[in-house]
Design a protein around this motif. Structure first.
Motif, PDB file in Angstrom:
ATOM      1  N   MET A 122       9.633  -2.110   7.504  1.00  0.00           N
ATOM      2  CA  MET A 122       9.012  -2.263   6.179  1.00  0.00           C
ATOM      3  C   MET A 122       9.881  -3.222   5.379  1.00  0.00           C
ATOM      4  SD  MET A 122       7.979   1.430   4.704  1.00  0.00           S
ATOM      5  CE  MET A 122       9.305   2.430   5.245  1.00  0.00           C
ATOM      6  N   ASP A 123       9.284  -3.889   4.389  1.00  0.00           N
ATOM      7  CA  ASP A 123      10.151  -4.659   3.503  1.00  0.00           C
ATOM      8  C   ASP A 123      10.600  -3.750   2.353  1.00  0.00           C
ATOM      9  OD1 ASP A 123       8.328  -4.769   1.335  1.00  0.00           O
ATOM     10  OD2 ASP A 123       7.289  -6.472   2.231  1.00  0.00           O
ATOM     11  N   LEU A 124      11.432  -4.321   1.481  1.00  0.00           N
ATOM     12  CA  LEU A 124      12.046  -3.485   0.451  1.00  0.00           C
ATOM     13  C   LEU A 124      11.010  -2.936  -0.535  1.00  0.00           C
ATOM     14  CD1 LEU A 124      14.893  -2.626   0.054  1.00  0.00           C
ATOM     15  CD2 LEU A 124      15.291  -4.603  -1.399  1.00  0.00           C
ATOM     16  N   ALA A 125      10.022  -3.776  -0.892  1.00  0.00           N
ATOM     17  CA  ALA A 125       9.000  -3.323  -1.836  1.00  0.00           C
ATOM     18  C   ALA A 125       8.216  -2.160  -1.226  1.00  0.00           C
ATOM     19  CB  ALA A 125       8.061  -4.470  -2.199  1.00  0.00           C
ATOM     20  N   GLN A 126       8.000  -2.203   0.071  1.00  0.00           N
ATOM     21  CA  GLN A 126       7.276  -1.103   0.723  1.00  0.00           C
ATOM     22  C   GLN A 126       8.106   0.176   0.741  1.00  0.00           C
ATOM     23  OE1 GLN A 126       6.371  -3.517   4.256  1.00  0.00           O
ATOM     24  NE2 GLN A 126       4.278  -2.779   4.088  1.00  0.00           N
ATOM     25  N   THR A 127       9.395   0.060   0.989  1.00  0.00           N
ATOM     26  CA  THR A 127      10.199   1.292   0.994  1.00  0.00           C
ATOM     27  C   THR A 127      10.252   1.886  -0.416  1.00  0.00           C
ATOM     28  OG1 THR A 127      12.275   0.141   0.678  1.00  0.00           O
ATOM     29  CG2 THR A 127      11.691   0.622   2.928  1.00  0.00           C
ATOM     30  N   GLU A 128      10.272   1.011  -1.420  1.00  0.00           N
ATOM     31  CA  GLU A 128      10.258   1.533  -2.793  1.00  0.00           C
ATOM     32  C   GLU A 128       8.939   2.252  -3.065  1.00  0.00           C
ATOM     33  OE1 GLU A 128      11.364  -2.364  -4.323  1.00  0.00           O
ATOM     34  OE2 GLU A 128      12.895  -1.399  -5.529  1.00  0.00           O
ATOM     35  N   ALA A 129       7.866   1.749  -2.443  1.00  0.00           N
ATOM     36  CA  ALA A 129       6.556   2.383  -2.623  1.00  0.00           C
ATOM     37  C   ALA A 129       6.540   3.778  -2.001  1.00  0.00           C
ATOM     38  CB  ALA A 129       5.459   1.514  -2.013  1.00  0.00           C
ATOM     39  N   VAL A 130       7.333   3.980  -0.944  1.00  0.00           N
ATOM     40  CA  VAL A 130       7.403   5.311  -0.334  1.00  0.00           C
ATOM     41  C   VAL A 130       7.911   6.319  -1.369  1.00  0.00           C
ATOM     42  CG1 VAL A 130       8.553   6.723   1.412  1.00  0.00           C
ATOM     43  CG2 VAL A 130       7.758   4.435   2.006  1.00  0.00           C
ATOM     44  N   ALA A 131       8.982   5.936  -2.081  1.00  0.00           N
ATOM     45  CA  ALA A 131       9.529   6.830  -3.109  1.00  0.00           C
ATOM     46  C   ALA A 131       8.506   7.051  -4.222  1.00  0.00           C
ATOM     47  CB  ALA A 131      10.815   6.248  -3.674  1.00  0.00           C
ATOM     48  N   ASP A 132       7.783   5.991  -4.597  1.00  0.00           N
ATOM     49  CA  ASP A 132       6.772   6.120  -5.655  1.00  0.00           C
ATOM     50  C   ASP A 132       5.635   7.034  -5.201  1.00  0.00           C
ATOM     51  OD1 ASP A 132       8.222   4.426  -7.173  1.00  0.00           O
ATOM     52  OD2 ASP A 132       6.908   2.686  -6.912  1.00  0.00           O
ATOM     53  N   LEU A 133       5.274   6.898  -3.944  1.00  0.00           N
ATOM     54  CA  LEU A 133       4.169   7.706  -3.420  1.00  0.00           C
ATOM     55  C   LEU A 133       4.548   9.193  -3.450  1.00  0.00           C
ATOM     56  CD1 LEU A 133       1.374   7.418  -2.100  1.00  0.00           C
ATOM     57  CD2 LEU A 133       2.502   7.475   0.114  1.00  0.00           C
ATOM     58  N   ILE A 134       5.783   9.479  -3.044  1.00  0.00           N
ATOM     59  CA  ILE A 134       6.221  10.877  -3.034  1.00  0.00           C
ATOM     60  C   ILE A 134       6.204  11.452  -4.449  1.00  0.00           C
ATOM     61  CG2 ILE A 134       8.219  12.393  -2.608  1.00  0.00           C
ATOM     62  CD1 ILE A 134       8.923  10.527  -0.270  1.00  0.00           C
ATOM     63  N   SER A 135       6.570  10.621  -5.429  1.00  0.00           N
ATOM     64  CA  SER A 135       6.640  11.175  -6.787  1.00  0.00           C
ATOM     65  C   SER A 135       5.336  10.973  -7.564  1.00  0.00           C
ATOM     66  CB  SER A 135       7.824  10.572  -7.547  1.00  0.00           C
ATOM     67  OG  SER A 135       7.657   9.192  -7.618  1.00  0.00           O
ATOM     68  N   SER A 136       4.292  10.421  -6.930  1.00  0.00           N
ATOM     69  CA  SER A 136       3.069  10.162  -7.705  1.00  0.00           C
ATOM     70  C   SER A 136       2.376  11.479  -8.063  1.00  0.00           C
ATOM     71  CB  SER A 136       2.113   9.244  -6.943  1.00  0.00           C
ATOM     72  OG  SER A 136       1.593   9.896  -5.816  1.00  0.00           O
ATOM     73  N   GLU A 137       1.961  11.558  -9.308  1.00  0.00           N
ATOM     74  CA  GLU A 137       1.349  12.805  -9.782  1.00  0.00           C
ATOM     75  C   GLU A 137      -0.062  12.602 -10.299  1.00  0.00           C
ATOM     76  OE1 GLU A 137       4.096  14.436 -12.595  1.00  0.00           O
ATOM     77  OE2 GLU A 137       5.251  15.409 -11.004  1.00  0.00           O
ATOM     78  N   THR A 138      -0.495  11.356 -10.389  1.00  0.00           N
ATOM     79  CA  THR A 138      -1.855  11.128 -10.861  1.00  0.00           C
ATOM     80  C   THR A 138      -2.558  10.209  -9.873  1.00  0.00           C
ATOM     81  OG1 THR A 138      -1.234   9.162 -12.096  1.00  0.00           O
ATOM     82  CG2 THR A 138      -1.157  11.244 -13.294  1.00  0.00           C
ATOM     83  N   SER A 139      -3.868  10.177 -10.000  1.00  0.00           N
ATOM     84  CA  SER A 139      -4.643   9.356  -9.091  1.00  0.00           C
ATOM     85  C   SER A 139      -4.269   7.879  -9.256  1.00  0.00           C
ATOM     86  CB  SER A 139      -6.118   9.624  -9.371  1.00  0.00           C
ATOM     87  OG  SER A 139      -6.857   8.471  -9.281  1.00  0.00           O
ATOM     88  N   ALA A 140      -4.000   7.468 -10.506  1.00  0.00           N
ATOM     89  CA  ALA A 140      -3.677   6.057 -10.737  1.00  0.00           C
ATOM     90  C   ALA A 140      -2.334   5.686 -10.111  1.00  0.00           C
ATOM     91  CB  ALA A 140      -3.662   5.772 -12.234  1.00  0.00           C
ATOM     92  N   SER A 141      -1.301   6.520 -10.308  1.00  0.00           N
ATOM     93  CA  SER A 141       0.007   6.156  -9.760  1.00  0.00           C
ATOM     94  C   SER A 141      -0.020   6.231  -8.237  1.00  0.00           C
ATOM     95  CB  SER A 141       1.120   7.042 -10.341  1.00  0.00           C
ATOM     96  OG  SER A 141       0.871   8.387 -10.063  1.00  0.00           O
ATOM     97  N   HIS A 142      -0.854   7.119  -7.730  1.00  0.00           N
ATOM     98  CA  HIS A 142      -1.000   7.220  -6.283  1.00  0.00           C
ATOM     99  C   HIS A 142      -1.639   5.946  -5.713  1.00  0.00           C
ATOM    100  CE1 HIS A 142      -3.779   8.214  -2.923  1.00  0.00           C
ATOM    101  NE2 HIS A 142      -2.639   8.608  -2.389  1.00  0.00           N
ATOM    102  N   LYS A 143      -2.702   5.457  -6.372  1.00  0.00           N
ATOM    103  CA  LYS A 143      -3.391   4.258  -5.890  1.00  0.00           C
ATOM    104  C   LYS A 143      -2.452   3.052  -5.846  1.00  0.00           C
ATOM    105  CE  LYS A 143      -8.123   4.848  -7.218  1.00  0.00           C
ATOM    106  NZ  LYS A 143      -8.947   4.735  -8.405  1.00  0.00           N
ATOM    107  N   VAL A 144      -1.673   2.913  -6.921  1.00  0.00           N
ATOM    108  CA  VAL A 144      -0.781   1.758  -6.993  1.00  0.00           C
ATOM    109  C   VAL A 144       0.279   1.836  -5.889  1.00  0.00           C
ATOM    110  CG1 VAL A 144       0.878   0.550  -8.435  1.00  0.00           C
ATOM    111  CG2 VAL A 144      -1.149   1.537  -9.467  1.00  0.00           C
ATOM    112  N   ALA A 145       0.810   3.045  -5.664  1.00  0.00           N
ATOM    113  CA  ALA A 145       1.861   3.204  -4.652  1.00  0.00           C
ATOM    114  C   ALA A 145       1.319   2.946  -3.250  1.00  0.00           C
ATOM    115  CB  ALA A 145       2.481   4.592  -4.750  1.00  0.00           C
ATOM    116  N   ILE A 146       0.125   3.454  -2.984  1.00  0.00           N
ATOM    117  CA  ILE A 146      -0.476   3.275  -1.652  1.00  0.00           C
ATOM    118  C   ILE A 146      -0.730   1.794  -1.376  1.00  0.00           C
ATOM    119  CG2 ILE A 146      -2.937   3.360  -0.981  1.00  0.00           C
ATOM    120  CD1 ILE A 146      -1.317   5.481   0.546  1.00  0.00           C
TER     121      ILE A 146
END
Ligand SMILES: Nc1nc2c(ncn2[C@@H]2O[C@H](COP(=O)(O)OP(=O)(O)OP(=O)(O)O)[C@@H](O)[C@H]2O)c(=O)[nH]1
Ligand SMILES: [Mg+2]
Length: 476
Positions: free
Chosen positions: A130-154
């Motif tokens: 994965m590149d760095l932006a993708q690994t950061e998205a993994v952390a965002d995905l784990i902490s996503s609590e709303t549908s919007a933050s989940h969509k952006v992270a995915i």
């Protein structure tokens, strides 16, 4: 954090939340992972782990010396077909804290060590999974609590953002190689790169970068919650309101004026949108040094909020009048929504006082751009008016939905790198206008490429990696 990780180490960690649960997962990754687990685990049927193919699952017993510790499932992933890119094993055991600790201790005795925070993802990055932006998205995905933050992270995890960057990167590389070709032939004074075409290419890249930069405002709100500052004079019931909204005694409430000194914040989800409520120090004239600092912070919070909840005490119109000048100079009604709450509606407030308060509010309504729908009587103490307030907040953000496949910048680090990229590109544009020598132009394009490279991690430093991965949980 110590980022100097040794990629040849074999590491392990619990991947599921701590505490008792039905099932827990222990993850092992590194060259020794299959060997190490093979020593502890005997399948009931079929071949051993050592001979198992990638992506196979075995059922059997895990041993603590000679005794059976648990019945478990074990999966095997062989390099490079795993999350980290290395040989990896996952043990699905019963979720007793004792069993998990025993398995981990047994792994230690096989030369496996405990993973550091984010080390699995760091290995995935270092092994090119994965590149760095993708690994950061993994952390965002784990902490996503709303549908919007989940969509952006995915979207970011699946490489949407990285792909956009790579298209722009290719355009810039094309430009710079044409320019540098010219330099090789500088004696002959030729122009390979048609200036008009260059300008168009640059314009397109810069336009796209600007779109991404501008998406940060929405991206930030989606990731961190819409900032809602609760402000007003002391003792109006701001902390009581915060507690009522979040449903927990988070802030100290007392009848003493100036109880809250530092701001207190908490995020809650209202109809799928995250709101970050910030309880602030009440505004009043004071000589107390710490309270003065607190009030300064209140003003900062007012300025950076999207929504300002102006809390008034039905019993004390004069307190509102006193805090008005200071409030007015910090509120920006053009970019903010203001909700006025008349609190303590449960008290038998005299008609004279109610009239006086409404007078002050309506006199100020024009200047503060107070919208009348938001003038809400409530009792924070009795918890009346809370659901009406939540509806008002929720309706005020109904444009906050994110379409699938949209790229939004949600990360401050990316925002900064994109801003640096745009700055370098602006210098190239100016340089083209002023016929600046080609070698200087190509230097600025190289700088733009450098900043884009920082986002995906083509350009990285130990400090940067340490900063990113230390924020992960152990086991990810
Ligand atoms: N009757 C009544 N009392 C309230 C209400 N809301 C808050 N209070 C009381 O008002 C007092 C002040 O409440 P706080 O929530 O601490 O007020 P605050 O605005 O945070 O005050 P500072 O932190 O000093 O700025 C407390 O005694 C609360 O119990 C309400 O709706 N009705
Ligand atoms: Mg308070």
């Amino acid at each position: 954090m110590d980022t100097d990780i040794n990629i040849s180490d074999t590491i392990c960690a619990q991947a599921t939340a701590h505490g008792n649960s039905a099932i827990a997962i222990i993850r092992v990754s590194g060259p020794k992972s299959i060997d190490a687990v093979d020593v502890l685990f005997k399948p009931y049927k079929g071949i051993s782990l050592l001979k198992s193919k990638s992506h196979s699952l075995r059922f059997g017993a895990i041993y603590n010396g000679k005794e059976i510790l648990d019945e478990v499932l074990v999966s095997v992933f062989r390099s490079p077909h795993s999350y980290t890119g290395e040989d990896s094993v996952e043990i699905y055991c019963h979720g007793s804290v004792f069993i998990q600790q025993e398995i981990i201790t047994q792994l230690f005795s096989q030369g496996v060590r405990m993973a550091k925070p984010g080390e699995f993802s760091q290995k995935a990055f270092l092994n090119g999974k994965m590149d760095l932006a993708q690994t950061e998205a993994v952390a965002d995905l784990i902490s996503s609590e709303t549908s919007a933050s989940h969509k952006v992270a995915i979207q970011q995890l699946r490489g949407g953002f990285s792909k956009e960057l790579s298209v722009m990167r290719q355009s810039l590389l094309d430009i710079v190689s044409l320019m540098e070709l010219e330099l090789d032939f500088s004696e002959e004074d030729v122009e390979f790169a048609d200036r008009k075409r260059l300008k168009k290419l640059l314009f397109d890249v810069k336009f796209h970068i600007t779109e991404l930069i501008e998406s940060f405002k929405l991206g930030n709100v989606i990731k961190n919650g819409v900032p809602v500052a609760i402000v007003g004079a002391t003792n109006t019931g701001k902390s009581t309101l915060l507690n009522a909204i979040i449903g927990e005694e988070r802030a100290i409430v007392s009848e003493i004026h100036g109880t809250t000194r530092d701001f207190i914040e908490d995020v809650i989800n209202i109809n799928g949108v995250a709101f970050r409520f910030i309880d602030t120090a009440g505004i009043r004239q004071t000589k107390e040094a710490i309270e003065i600092i607190g009030i300064e912070r209140t003003f900062e919070k007012i300025r950076s909020a999207s929504i300002v909840i102006l809390m008034l005490d039905a019993e004390r119109p004069e307190a509102f009048r006193e805090s008005l000048t200071q409030l007015k100079s910090n509120i920006q009604p053009d970019n903010q929504k203001i909700v006025v709450l008349i609190n303590k509606a449960d008290l038998n407030t005299s008609e004279r006082k109610t009239k006086e308060l409404l007078n002050v509010v309506s006199n100020e309504a024009g200047e503060l751009k107070l919208v009348l729908y938001s003038l809400l009587p409530m009792s924070a103490k009795r918890k009346t008016g809370i659901s009406e307030l939540k509806n008002i907040l929720s309706e005020s953000q109904n444009n906050l939905s994110v379409a699938a496949n949209t790229t939004l910048v949600t990360n401050m680090r990316h925002f900064q790198a994109l801003s640096d990229t745009r700055e370098a590109l602006s210098r190239v544009e100016d340089g083209l206008e002023q016929s600046v020598p080609t070698d200087l132009l190509s230097q600025d394009i190289r700088e733009a490429l450098f900043h884009i490279g920082e986002i995906v991690g083509e350009i990285n430093t130990e400090e940067l990696l340490g900063n990113i991965f230390s924020k992960f949980c152990i086991g990810k």
